[in-house]
Design an enzyme around this catalytic site. Sequence first.
Site, mmCIF file in Angstrom:
data_model
loop_
_atom_site.group_PDB
_atom_site.id
_atom_site.type_symbol
_atom_site.label_atom_id
_atom_site.label_comp_id
_atom_site.label_asym_id
_atom_site.label_seq_id
_atom_site.Cartn_x
_atom_site.Cartn_y
_atom_site.Cartn_z
ATOM 1 N N THR A 27 0.818 -1.212 0.000
ATOM 2 C CA THR A 27 0.000 0.000 0.000
ATOM 3 C C THR A 27 0.853 1.263 0.000
ATOM 4 O O THR A 27 0.532 2.242 -0.660
ATOM 5 C CB THR A 27 -0.905 -0.012 1.255
ATOM 6 O OG1 THR A 27 -1.696 -1.185 1.197
ATOM 7 C CG2 THR A 27 -1.803 1.199 1.318
ATOM 8 N N THR B 201 2.277 -4.389 4.443
ATOM 9 C CA THR B 201 2.310 -4.671 5.881
ATOM 10 C C THR B 201 2.025 -6.135 6.217
ATOM 11 O O THR B 201 2.459 -6.629 7.244
ATOM 12 C CB THR B 201 1.292 -3.803 6.641
ATOM 13 O OG1 THR B 201 0.000 -4.022 6.078
ATOM 14 C CG2 THR B 201 1.656 -2.350 6.567
ATOM 15 N N ASP B 202 1.309 -6.826 5.327
ATOM 16 C CA ASP B 202 0.838 -8.177 5.695
ATOM 17 C C ASP B 202 1.969 -9.115 6.098
ATOM 18 O O ASP B 202 1.848 -9.878 7.052
ATOM 19 C CB ASP B 202 0.059 -8.823 4.543
ATOM 20 C CG ASP B 202 -1.227 -8.080 4.223
ATOM 21 O OD1 ASP B 202 -1.539 -7.107 4.935
ATOM 22 O OD2 ASP B 202 -1.922 -8.478 3.277
ATOM 23 N N LYS C 87 2.402 -8.259 12.906
ATOM 24 C CA LYS C 87 1.185 -7.520 12.549
ATOM 25 C C LYS C 87 0.049 -8.110 13.380
ATOM 26 O O LYS C 87 -0.202 -9.314 13.316
ATOM 27 C CB LYS C 87 0.892 -7.653 11.060
ATOM 28 C CG LYS C 87 -0.307 -6.824 10.628
ATOM 29 C CD LYS C 87 -0.503 -6.781 9.122
ATOM 30 C CE LYS C 87 -1.681 -5.886 8.803
ATOM 31 N NZ LYS C 87 -1.938 -5.717 7.383
HETATM 32 N N1 ASP Z 1 -1.913 -6.444 1.169
HETATM 33 C C1 ASP Z 1 -0.994 -5.336 1.316
HETATM 34 C C2 ASP Z 1 0.393 -5.885 1.426
HETATM 35 O O1 ASP Z 1 0.745 -6.465 2.418
HETATM 36 C C3 ASP Z 1 -1.362 -4.504 2.484
HETATM 37 C C4 ASP Z 1 -0.433 -3.392 2.821
HETATM 38 O O2 ASP Z 1 0.438 -2.978 2.097
HETATM 39 O O3 ASP Z 1 -0.615 -2.865 3.925
HETATM 40 O O4 ASP Z 1 1.128 -5.725 0.486
#
Ligand code: ASP
Length: 462
Positions: free
Chosen positions: A106, A182-183, A261
Amino acid sequence: MQDFFQGYKGRALEVLKKYNVRVWGQATFETTRGQFVGTVLPRSENDDDLHIVMKIATGYNVGIDIETVTKAKETGYKKANYKIPEKEFPYTEGLPSVKLFGTGGTIASRLDYRTGAVIPAFSPGELYGAVPELADICNLTTEKVFAVFSENMGPAQYKQLAIAIGKEIENGIDGIVIGHGTDTLHHTASALSFMVQNSPVPIILVGSQRSSDRPSSDAALNLIHANYAAGHSDIAEVLVCMFGPTSDDYGFLHRGTRVRKMHSSYRSTFRTIGDIPLATVSRDKIVLQKEKYNHRRKDKNVTILPYFEEKVTMVYYYPHMNPEIIDAMVDMGYKGIVVVGTGLGHINKELYPAIERATAKGVAIYMTLQTIWGYVHMFVYDTGRDLMAKGIIPLGNMLPEVAFVKLGWALGQTSDLTKVKEIMLTPINDEITEREPYNGYLVYQGGKGVPEVEKFIKNFRK
Ligand code: ASP
């Protein structure tokens, strides 16, 4: 000819044409589920033809089911600019040099806050256009290494990143930032903690929970904190930098091997587990919360260990798990299994023969915990003792994901199981700690406010 229906096809395209509503048109849709007012966004090739996607006033994107549309009207039109203005990133004598590696997620994909369209933004100029404050913090150069959502990161990417980081350090960079989804940020953080050792500079992983087109986005602030930490902090370790509290007061710097996370949507989703974060970071200040860490150095020495055995897996135990699952992995040639057991490190008796067979065949099996907090204690019940006798090795308070990454990394270097065990049980950067601090584990469960927690802490401060 100009394409006014970018990405729309089939029935969704028919609906747009029927009501003369274009992509980038400001429009009102009457539907059986109520009224939607916003801007019609383009769609990508792979999207379905059953929805029209709009950005509504809150900043959220909504998909309108075309079957529900009863009326639609375009009230205005303003073609959005896909491009973030490229401004030359200024060079300021005396500021530290920071390299930003982009991997996707993201934080990289939606820096155009006006349109919310998915765009890569990773040239220094684009970043400067989006977050001009970065220029006061460091002299930034950027490189897009991958452009994936983080569920698509894996051992090959960890290795490539580790090697790229090594080169930057040898070239004399003052700090490194890695933009990441973040995942699985914590998987990559632990992989880099093992693959990049003895770094003389900070290596900061950063992501964002909310895209920059949303008013509550954490993208810019996380980037500012991460770049500040990379350029100015004395902590030369692999760290994750994300929102601390739910407000935007400060960020946390979490040690790469102890972070996870913990919430699917909160911006303060990353928490240090089994310990407290190393420090807090604001726009111009780092406040240490722990005393012991690896200090920044002036040399350019770093050890890059880009190894990974991919025939390693993680098994999340559930009651009455069928032993065939373990047997199947052994038969498929898996060399290492991290079991995520219940309580202090348990699995049911039905699995014992399968475990015995696996360890006899030379599969490395390690135990971690579903409770996430606390230590594996396999001496307490006879079941635990039985399991250890069958060759399962307890991993203290190592987090399951960290154990999985470390086992892949260890087996990538050697197939000698005694050496693997030594690597697994010798902490590289606190992946196993001696004890949890009293003020680490705090789960606020309601009541009349935080005083409960305060009282708890006071008991220890007496
Ligand atoms: N699904 C995304 C990822 O982990 C979510 C994010 O970037 O927060 O790439």
